[in-house]
Scaffold this active site. Structure first.
Site, short mmCIF file in Angstrom:
data_model
loop_
_atom_site.label_atom_id
_atom_site.label_comp_id
_atom_site.label_asym_id
_atom_site.label_seq_id
_atom_site.Cartn_x
_atom_site.Cartn_y
_atom_site.Cartn_z
N GLY A 90 3.11 100.81 1.19
CA GLY A 90 2.24 100.04 0.67
C GLY A 90 2.03 99.91 -0.62
CB SER A 122 7.35 102.89 0.77
OG SER A 122 7.20 101.82 -0.25
CB ALA A 123 3.15 103.92 -1.00
CG HIS A 159 11.24 100.14 -1.78
ND1 HIS A 159 11.61 100.01 -0.48
CD2 HIS A 159 9.93 100.75 -2.01
CE1 HIS A 159 10.47 100.32 0.00
NE2 HIS A 159 9.47 100.88 -0.66
CD GLU A 194 14.79 99.69 0.51
OE1 GLU A 194 14.03 98.68 0.78
OE2 GLU A 194 14.29 100.88 -0.07
#
Length: 235
Positions: A90, A122-123, A159, A194
């Site tokens: 997020g 991710s985050a 990413h 990714e």
């Protein structure tokens, strides 16, 4: 002993949430009946309940129950007692702000360093580095500090995208942004593509997945690292 999976993303194109990495997670969390999920990053602004439900559906495929940290009256105690922990993706600025607001950054770091299995995507992976300063996210809220968990001795850029030489977009590439970071900071930065992830076992850090990762260090040319590479030399 640290036991972490630090993944670039939760979802690959054409796949379901966490689908590509579920076999690894089944082994990673093999001794866990329940997982504590930290939904603070709220992708697309969804609620904590909606995000936790999405995660629970994915982990249900490997027979693990998920509880959101927001469901507990004492979130610090929830982290301390967790069998396993997952922090989802997020907005990193929001995630870090909420961790500091709830006085969880230090206890989360200490708990994971003591051996509680951890998954970040991710985050949730950004915060595994020394600071969050190489995130791709918009600064939608102002955290008290950029300092994060320090589970690995460098920063991440999840990413990570290579330049598209067919594109007519004239804006900065990820590589350019990381060079801007290195104009003022000395920390190494790993561009994690990714479908790739880091496996952390104690002080050993190994690149996993099918793709190379790109390592950036101040005043040095970027370096491509093959899958299976040991990144412990960055200590």
């Amino acid at each position: 002993m640290k036991n972490c999976i630090i993944a670039s993303t939760s979802t690959l194109h054409g796949g379901d949430y966490l689908e590509y990495i579920l076999p690894e997670l089944q082994l990673h969390f093999q001794n866990c009946k329940t997982i504590l999920f930290i939904p603070y990053a709220r992708p697309s602004g969804i609620t904590h309940d909606e995000y936790t439900s999405k995660v629970a559906q994915a982990f249900g495929k490997i027979n693990i129950v998920v509880k959101g940290i927001h469901e507990f009256e004492n979130p610090q105690e929830a982290i301390h007692n967790a069998e396993g922990i997952f922090t989802g993706g997020g907005n990193t600025f929001l995630l870090v702000t909420q961790l500091y607001k709830n006085e969880l950054m230090n206890i989360l770091a200490d708990t994971v360093k003591a051996g509680t299995p951890y998954l970040g995507t991710s985050a949730g992976s950004n915060i595994c580095g020394l600071t969050m300063q190489t995130t791709n996210d918009m600064p939608i809220i102002y955290p008290p500090s950029f300092q994060t968990l320090g589970l690995i001795p460098f920063n991440l850029n999840p990413h990570y995208l290579d330049p598209d030489h067919q594109s007519q977009h004239m804006g900065e590439t990820r590589e350019t942004r990381i060079k801007e970071f290195h104009a003022f900071n000395t920390l190494p930065v790993l561009g994690l593509r990714e479908g790739s992830w880091l496996e952390v076992k104690g002080d050993k850090i190994t690149l996993k997945g099918n793709l190379q990762a790109r390592l950036f260090r101040q005043n040095l040319l970027p370096e491509e690292l093959e899958t299976g590479s040991d990144l412990s030399f960055l200590n």
